[in-house]
Design an enzyme around this catalytic site. Structure first.
Site, PDB file in Angstrom:
ATOM      1  N   HIS A   1     -11.421  -5.861   8.527  1.00 38.43           N
ATOM      2  CA  HIS A   1     -12.090  -5.640   7.247  1.00 38.43           C
ATOM      3  C   HIS A   1     -13.388  -4.864   7.414  1.00 38.43           C
ATOM      4  O   HIS A   1     -14.222  -4.851   6.515  1.00 38.43           O
ATOM      5  CB  HIS A   1     -12.408  -6.985   6.563  1.00 38.43           C
ATOM      6  CG  HIS A   1     -11.197  -7.790   6.200  1.00 38.43           C
ATOM      7  ND1 HIS A   1     -10.522  -8.550   7.118  1.00 38.43           N
ATOM      8  CD2 HIS A   1     -10.541  -7.936   5.022  1.00 38.43           C
ATOM      9  CE1 HIS A   1      -9.500  -9.151   6.512  1.00 38.43           C
ATOM     10  NE2 HIS A   1      -9.486  -8.796   5.252  1.00 38.43           N
TER      11      HIS A   1
ATOM     12  N   GLU B   1       0.806  -1.216   0.000  1.00 39.76           N
ATOM     13  CA  GLU B   1       0.000   0.000   0.000  1.00 39.76           C
ATOM     14  C   GLU B   1       0.842   1.270   0.000  1.00 39.76           C
ATOM     15  O   GLU B   1       0.528   2.242  -0.684  1.00 39.76           O
ATOM     16  CB  GLU B   1      -0.949  -0.001   1.209  1.00 39.76           C
ATOM     17  CG  GLU B   1      -2.117  -0.958   1.094  1.00 39.76           C
ATOM     18  CD  GLU B   1      -1.780  -2.394   1.412  1.00 39.76           C
ATOM     19  OE1 GLU B   1      -2.638  -3.273   1.207  1.00 39.76           O
ATOM     20  OE2 GLU B   1      -0.636  -2.650   1.852  1.00 39.76           O
TER      21      GLU B   1
END
Length: 664
Positions: free
Chosen positions: A470, A403
Site C-alpha cells: 500500500h 482492476e
C-alpha cells in the site's frame, strides 16, 4: 457426386434470399482462406490463423447483429470482417503490412479495429477484449440505445482471469453483451479436457447468474436464427448472455503448428460436418442452388479476391517516416488554458483532487467514475464522498474487485465516445490490471488510431507505515511505456489544475496522488475550474549553485532541506509531469548551475531519475562541474515498521548528498 448432409438444418422462418446470403457469406471467407494458404506457402504473407471449418459462427453471428453494433472478433473470425463488407484490398493490405491496411504496417493479421465498420480487433492477450466489450455495452446502456455488443473468445481464453472478471462485471451491471465462446477443441495443442473440468463452458453462466446457451457452431442456420433471437431479446431487456459454440479447428493453431497431435478419426468426424459443404448440399437438395449458380457465385468471389489482391500487391511498401511514427503514439491534444476568475481558498491536496473531479463531472456529461467503494462509502480516502447523491449511480459506479476488467471497461467506454476515471484504491493494485494499461490503452492509438480517453487515479507513496502493498510509488513502470502520460503533482494547486487537464486529454493518463500529502499539504487554490499544461515544470526556488530535480513528496523533502541550509543557492524544479517531461527547464537550469541532483521516492535502479541523469549527461555534459547525483530509496520493497520505512526512504539521506555535491 452428391455430398451427404451431416448437419440437421431447420430453415423455419427463413426465406430463400436469407439462405443464399448465408451461403455466399460463408463461402467468401473460405475462398479467401484457401488463397491465403497458397500465398503463405509462396512467402507473400507472413503468418495465418485459419478459421476453416468455423466460418458458420462468424457469419451467423454477424448477420444477426445490426451494422451499427460493435463486434469484437478473434483471429479466426474472418467471416466477421467479410460479412461487414470491408473492402478486401484493405484486409489484404493489412496482412501484407501495407499503408492502406488498418494499422499502417504497425500490427498484423486481425490485430486491428475500425470505427467505420464497428469492429474492435483483438490483441494477443486474448481475454482483454472481453472487458472492453463491457465498456462499450455500458455506454449503450447509459445512453439508452437498444444495442448489443458481441465479443468472441476461444475455449482457451475462458481460462484467463479477464474472462471471469468481464462476465462478473457484465452480470452485476446487467450489460447487453453476448459473450461468444468458440469451443474448437484445442488451445494450440492442449485439448479441452486439460483446460477446464466442467461438462460445458456454458455451465459457467450459472456461477455468474447469467443466461447461457449451447449452439452447434457448424450449423450456420442454427447460429443465425438462435443468435438473432437472443440479440433481439437483449436489445429489449439488457443483460449478458454466454453462448458456447461447439465446433472444431481443422488446421493448426497457426499454419506452422500443424495438427499431428489430433487423432485422425476426430479430424474425419468433423470434416464430415464441414459448415460450407453441408449447407451447400442442403441448398442443392432443396433446389435453392444449382450447379451453375454455385459456379457463378464462386467465380464472382474469386474474381473479387484476385482483383483486390492485385491492388494490394501493387501498393508500394511502407517507407518509414520517423516524424510520423513518433507523432502517432498519442492522439493530438490541443491544450486549452482555462484561467480562474474566482477567489482563492486554502485547501488540502485531497480537497483539490475532489474539487477537480466534481467540477469535471459538471463540465463533461459523458464522464464516468469507476472504482472500489467510491459510491456510498466515498472511496478509501473519502475523495468522492457525496458524489453519488450529486451525480447518481450511473456515473459514480462501485466496482467489483477486478482492476483488469474495470480498466478494460474504461477502454470500451472510450471506444464508444465516453470518458472515464478509474480509481485504483492504492497504486500498488495496478498490477492486477497491468496488462490492459500497457498493452491496450497505451498502444491502441498507435496501432489503429483509437484513443483511450481514460484517467487512472493512483493513490501512492510511503511515509504512512502502510507496508509493501500500500506504499509503492511505481511511476517508473509507466514512464517506460510509450502511449501513456504520467502526472505526479506535489501541491493542491497543481493537483487540481493538472487533473482537470488529464480529464480533458483524450489520451490515457496515470495520475499519481501521494497519500502522505493528501492531508498534510495546504495551499491557496482557486475555487472555480482551471487547467494547467502538461510538460511544464514548476521552478520553486531560483539559485546559482546547484539544480535540484524532484516530484511528489520528494519536493517537500527538498524544500525542508533548503530551509535548513540557507547557504545553498539552488534551483528547485518540481517536474509535475513525468511524461511528457519538461527537459527544456531541466537543461536551462543545469547549464546555469553546472551541477544536478535528482531526488525520487522510488528505489534507485530503473527509476526515472536514471533517465533524467542520462539526459543531462547527453545534453549538458560540457556545462557540468560535477557528476550528476541521484538520491532514492534503498533497493528493497518498502517495509511496514516506521523505523524501517524511514531507513528505506531517501528523505534523511538527501541533505548529506546535497552538501557533498555542492562542495564538489
Amino acid at each position: 457426386m452428391k455430398t451427404s448432409i451431416n448437419i440437421e438444418y431447420d430453415r423455419s422462418g427463413l426465406d430463400n434470399d436469407t439462405l443464399l446470403k448465408l451461403y455466399k457469406n460463408i463461402l467468401k471467407p473460405r475462398l479467401i482462406e484457401e488463397k491465403m494458404l497458397i500465398l503463405l506457402r509462396q512467402g507473400k504473407i507472413s503468418k495465418w490463423f485459419s478459421g476453416i471449418g468455423q466460418e458458420a459462427i462468424s457469419v451467423g453471428v454477424t448477420m444477426a447483429m445490426k451494422n451499427d453494433e460493435y463486434i469484437l472478433p478473434m483471429h479466426r473470425n474472418l467471416g466477421v470482417f467479410t460479412t461487414r463488407d470491408i473492402p478486401l484490398y484493405r484486409l489484404f493490405a493489412q496482412w501484407q503490412g501495407k499503408a492502406s491496411g488498418f494499422t499502417k504496417g504497425r500490427d498484423r493479421s486481425f490485430h486491428f479495429g475500425t470505427q467505420q465498420y464497428k469492429i474492435v480487433g483483438m490483441i494477443s492477450h486474448l481475454g482483454t477484449q472481453l472487458g472492453v466489450a463491457d465498456g462499450i455495452a455500458l455506454a449503450s446502456k447509459l445512453t439508452k440505445e437498444k444495442a448489443v455488443t458481441t465479443v468472441f473468445t476461444g475455449e482457451g481464453g475462458t481460462s484467463e482471469g479477464d474472462f471471469h472478471e468481464a462476465l462478473n462485471v457484465a452480470s452485476v451491471w446487467q450489460l447487453p453483451v453476448l459473450f461468444c465462446v468458440e469451443n474448437n477443441g484445442y488451445g494450440l495443442s492442449t485439448p479441452t479436457n486439460e483446460q477446464y473440468n466442467c461438462n460445458d463452458i456454458a455451465d459457467r453462466g450459472i456461477g455468474y447468474g447469467i443466461e447461457s446457451h449451447i449452439i452447434d457452431g457448424n450449423n450456420v442456420i442454427e447460429v443465425y436464427t438462435k443468435v438473432n433471437e437472443i440479440a433481439k431479446s437483449v436489445r429489449e431487456n439488457p443483460r449478458p448472455v454466454l453462448i458456447e459454440f461447439k465446433t472444431f479447428r481443422m488446421r493448426g493453431h497457426e499454419e506452422a503448428s500443424g495438427t499431428k497431435y489430433v487423432p485422425q478419426e476426430l479430424m474425419d468426424t468433423w470434416a464430415a460436418r464441414d459448415p460450407l459443404l453441408n449447407l451447400q448440399a442442403f441448398l442443392k437438395d432443396k433446389k435453392l442452388l444449382t450447379e451453375s449458380e454455385e459456379v457463378e457465385i464462386k467465380e464472382n468471389i474469386i474474381h473479387e479476391i484476385n482483383e483486390h489482391l492485385e491492388i494490394s500487391f501493387n501498393e508500394d511498401a511502407i517507407v518509414p517516416n520517423l516524424t510520423k511514427e513518433l507523432s502517432d503514439v498519442y492522439q493530438d491534444f490541443k491544450y486549452q488554458e482555462v484561467k480562474s476568475n474566482s477567489k482563492f481558498k486554502e485547501i488540502r491536496l485531497i480537497d483539490a483532487v475532489s474539487e477537480s473531479l466534481k467540477q469535471s463531472m459538471e463540465r463533461h456529461d459523458n464522464l464516468i467514475i469507476m472504482g472500489q467503494d467510491i459510491a456510498e462509502y466515498g472511496g478509501a480516502f473519502k475523495i468522492t464522498d457525496g458524489f453519488l447523491e450529486r451525480f447518481g449511480k450511473d456515473r459514480i459506479r462501485n466496482t467489483p474487485i477486478c482492476e483488469s476488467a474495470i480498466i478494460e471497461t474504461g477502454m470500451g467506454l472510450s471506444i464508444a465516445g465516453m470518458k472515464s476515471i478509474v480509481e485504483m484504491q492504492f497504486a500498488d493494485f495496478i498490477t492486477s490490471g497491468f496488462n490492459p494499461v500497457v498493452n491496450y490503452l497505451a498502444k491502441s492509438y498507435y496501432r489503429w488510431s483509437q484513443n483511450a480517453d481514460v484517467v487512472i487515479r493512483m493513490p501512492c507513496g510511503g511515509g504512512v507505515a502502510a507496508g509493501p502493498f500500500h506504499s509503492q510509488t511505481n511511476e517508473a513502470w509507466f514512464t517506460k511505456t510509450p502511449g501513456l502520460k504520467v502526472v505526479y503533482p506535489a501541491f493542491p494547486y497543481d493537483a487540481k489544475g493538472l487533473l482537470n487537464t488529464a480529464i480533458n486529454d483524450s489520451n490515457p493518463v496515470l495520475f499519481f496522488e501521494h497519500k502522505g500529502l493528501y492531508r498534510s499539504v495546504r495551499q491557496n487554490v482557486p475555487e472555480d475550474y482551471y487547467t494547467l499544461p502538461f510538460g511544464k515544470a514548476s521552478v520553486l526556488k531560483v539559485g546559482k549553485g546547484i539544480t535540484i530535480i524532484a516530484y511528489g513528496a520528494a519536493i517537500h523533502w527538498a524544500l525542508n532541506t533548503l530551509e535548513n541550509n540557507s547557504d545553498i543557492s539552488a534551483d528547485l524544479i518540481d517536474l509535475r509531469t513525468l511524461q511528457p517531461l519538461d527537459t527544456e527547464t531541466i537543461y536551462n537550469s543545469v547549464k546555469k548551475t553546472g551541477k544536478a541532483i535528482i531526488l525520487q521516492e522510488d528505489s534507485l535502479f530503473g527509476g526515472i531519475a536514471s533517465d533524467i541523469s542520462s539526459l543531462i549527461m547527453e545534453n549538458c555534459f560540457e556545462y557540468l562541474d560535477a557528476p550528476v547525483k541521484r538520491v532514492a530509496s534503498i533497493e528493497t520493497p518498502i517495509p511496514f515498521a516506521s523505523q524501517l520505512e524511514q531507513q528505506y526512504l531517501p528523505k534523511n539521506r538527501f541533505e548529506a548528498a546535497l552538501k557533498e555535491l555542492s562542495n564538489y
